[in-house]
Design an enzyme around this catalytic site. Structure first.
Site, short mmCIF file in Angstrom:
data_model
loop_
_atom_site.label_atom_id
_atom_site.label_comp_id
_atom_site.label_asym_id
_atom_site.label_seq_id
_atom_site.Cartn_x
_atom_site.Cartn_y
_atom_site.Cartn_z
N LYS A 22 0.83 -1.21 0.00
CA LYS A 22 0.00 0.00 0.00
C LYS A 22 0.86 1.27 0.00
CE LYS A 22 -1.24 1.76 3.89
NZ LYS A 22 -1.35 2.96 4.71
N ASN A 23 1.85 1.33 0.87
CA ASN A 23 2.59 2.58 1.02
C ASN A 23 3.53 2.84 -0.16
OD1 ASN A 23 1.22 3.22 3.30
ND2 ASN A 23 2.78 2.47 4.73
N CYS A 117 -3.94 8.13 9.72
CA CYS A 117 -4.18 7.58 11.06
C CYS A 117 -3.69 8.55 12.13
CB CYS A 117 -3.47 6.24 11.21
SG CYS A 117 -4.32 4.90 10.38
N ARG A 122 2.65 14.26 13.26
CA ARG A 122 2.91 14.05 11.84
C ARG A 122 3.12 15.35 11.05
NH1 ARG A 122 -0.59 8.99 9.70
NH2 ARG A 122 1.33 8.63 8.56
N PRO A 123 4.14 16.14 11.43
CA PRO A 123 4.40 17.38 10.69
C PRO A 123 4.92 17.09 9.27
CG PRO A 123 6.17 16.95 12.26
CD PRO A 123 5.12 15.89 12.49
N ILE A 124 4.88 18.12 8.41
CA ILE A 124 5.41 17.92 7.05
C ILE A 124 6.52 18.94 6.74
CG2 ILE A 124 3.36 16.80 6.07
CD1 ILE A 124 2.67 19.56 4.79
N GLN A 126 9.67 18.67 6.74
CA GLN A 126 10.79 18.19 5.90
C GLN A 126 10.40 18.15 4.42
OE1 GLN A 126 13.93 17.79 7.27
NE2 GLN A 126 12.75 18.69 8.95
N ASP A 306 5.05 0.25 11.93
CA ASP A 306 3.78 -0.30 11.44
C ASP A 306 3.55 -1.75 11.86
OD1 ASP A 306 3.36 2.12 10.27
OD2 ASP A 306 3.67 1.47 8.21
N ILE A 328 9.14 6.19 16.62
CA ILE A 328 8.76 7.00 15.44
C ILE A 328 7.58 7.93 15.74
CG2 ILE A 328 8.10 6.95 13.00
CD1 ILE A 328 10.75 5.61 13.33
N ARG A 400 -8.34 0.40 5.26
CA ARG A 400 -7.44 1.33 4.59
C ARG A 400 -6.23 0.62 4.02
NH1 ARG A 400 -7.36 6.87 7.90
NH2 ARG A 400 -6.21 7.45 6.09
#
Ligand code: EPZ
Length: 445
Positions: A22-23, A117, A122-124, A126, A306, A328, A400
């Site tokens: 999936k990822n 999820c 979960r910043p963005i 980077q 995960d 993580i 999902r």
């Protein structure tokens, strides 16, 4: 409201075939719209996150032809807008790959900010750092979308401050069509990063070093169409490995890359389970007397975050005390309360990053709900080990990322169904030797 409903106690036995990752597929779908020529993708998992991404690229004008359940042809020549502002894209995390892809191809992109999820902040930052380094300006619009644009993208040397799968893939997407050379240092090494790079290279990109922590990209003028089979899903495979171990079963897991599973196998071996590797399959036999062990999640090739809830479920049934340190995401123990509800003995430290697991002899069935995707899978594994009946609600999270989860478990002998109401649950209970008291008991828990 759909629920998984199961009767535990049957060791899983037989063979299961793993689908595409999936990822990886989420990054690959974004990459596929970066050429005007058709890209034929095989082994695409039929899960809701992927279907949301397919809908988004179709809604901006790309031609999406589903040739069969796992094969799709994407043609990006008909894209009419670089604005992806549909509310539904906020439901998935990976919509942010459309920023890298559209910015790379059209030098402008606007995408509703991602959800996914609820496992931490979960910043963005980077991702933004990478786009800016390539020459883009980025702004958050009043509508909560990220707008990025650049007169031209120019390759740069970029040091990532944290190892991020998403930022590595996103910057790679934009950089393949930038002028000159981009170097990404401290890049993520996950199999899905490598898979996206492999697809891009098949499309004419010049990426070297994917799978190491330094990725070098020579920008090219344009990409072309190709055919690409998506890599098997490391996490789906690992989940079935844990299910086999937890139920003391014996399962051959087909269509895997055993190398991607090394760290998961290593932990199962430490617990005293048996793991046999073949060319593209792995066999796991459980051990009723499992040893405790410690786990710390970290970027690949470390133990995947995960897989953390799934291994916790197995360790909850091992002898002795195990410790899991989540390295993580800060909110990845939300399932602990649910698992304890089923008889596990797990405490999470105040800071929230370490779980102490005192092994118990067994779980009992309960009505629990999935707080996120992997936690949902872990609760199903627990239900399959538990005495009596278990219902897992909020399975939209599980859907999902796992295709036919209950069907595949049934193929291994598990007594599990998806039910949409009490009547279906009652029918299942009666068909598996239980009675209406079992249903009432479950509702009362
Ligand atoms: C990907 O998320 C996966 N999602 C996640 O899988 C997976 O848990 C995660 O990688 C780690 O392997 C997809 O591929 C769609 P990250 P992503 O960027 O890319 C911090 C699942 O269950 N960070 O590698 O969002 C971040 O907070 C899902 O399938 C920053 O600080 O994860 C985290 O602590 C859940 N700034 C760490 O880095 C950034 O700009 C790793 O996150 C980006 C990330």
């Amino acid at each position: 409201m759909l629920q998984f409903f199961m009767k535990g106690g049957t060791p899983l036995k037989g063979e299961v075939t793993i689908g595409g990752a999936k990822n990886a597929a989420l990054g690959i779908l974004a990459a596929a719209i970066m050429t005007d020529e058709p890209v034929l993708l095989e082994n695409l998992p039929d899960v809701s996150d992927i279907n949301v991404m397919l809908r988004a690229i179709s809604d901006i004008g790309a031609k999406v032809e589903r040739l069969d359940r796992h094969t799709v042809r994407i043609t990006g020549s008909s894209i009419q807008t670089q604005k992806v502002l549909f509310d539904y894209v906020r439901n998935i995390r990976a919509s942010y790959y459309l920023i890298g892809a559209l910015l790379g191809k059209y030098k402008t992109a606007e995408v509703a900010l991602p959800g996914g999820c609820a496992i931490g902040a979960r910043p963005i930052d980077q991702h933004l750092k990478g786009f800016r380094a390539l020459g883009a300006t980025t702004t958050i619009t009043d509508e909560g979308a990220l707008h990025a644009e650049a007169p031209a993208l120019v390759g740069r040397h970029i040091f990532m401050d944290v190892v991020s799968v998403g930022a590595t893939i996103n910057v790679m997407l934009a950089a393949v069509l930038a002028e000159g050379r981009t170097v990404i240092e401290s890049a993520a090494k996950e199999p899905h990063v490598v898979d996206v790079a492999n697809l891009l290279n098949r499309m004419g990109a010049r990426i070297k070093g994917a799978g190491t922590d330094v990725i070098r990209i020579h920008g090219v003028e344009k990409l072309h169409g190709t055919y690409y089979p998506i890599v098997p899903d490391q996490i789906e495979a690992g989940t079935f490995m844990m299910a086999a171990a937890a139920t003391n079963g014996d399962v051959l897991i087909r269509n895997v890359i055993p190398k991607h599973l090394d760290v998961i196998s290593a932990k199962l071996l430490e617990m005293g389970c048996t793991v046999e590797n073949y060319d593209d399959s792995v066999r796991v036999c459980g051990n009723p007397n499992k040893n405790y062990t410690n786990v710390k999640t970290s970027p690949y090739p470390g133990f995947p975050t995960d897989m953390q809830p799934q291994i916790a479920t197995v360790l909850a049934l091992a002898n002795g005390t195990s410790m899991i340190t989540e390295g993580i995401f800060e909110k990845r123990f939300a399932y602990v309360e649910e698992l304890n509800h089923m008889g596990a003995d797990i405490t999470v430290c105040e800071k929230g990053d370490v779980a102490t697991i005192n092994g118990v002899k067994g779980f009992h069935g309960a009505a629990v709900s999935a707080p996120d995707l992997r936690a949902g899978a872990a609760l199903v594994i627990a239900g399959l080990c538990a005495e009596g009946y278990t219902s897992v609600s909020d399975i939209k999270y599980v859907l999902r990322g796992y295709e036919d989860f209950d069907v595949k478990m049934r193929g291994l002998g598990a007594q599990i169904v998806t039910v949409s109401d009490e009547k279906e649950a009652e029918e299942f209970i009666l068909s598996t030797g239980g009675d209406c008291d079992d249903l009432r008991e479950l509702q009362a828990i």
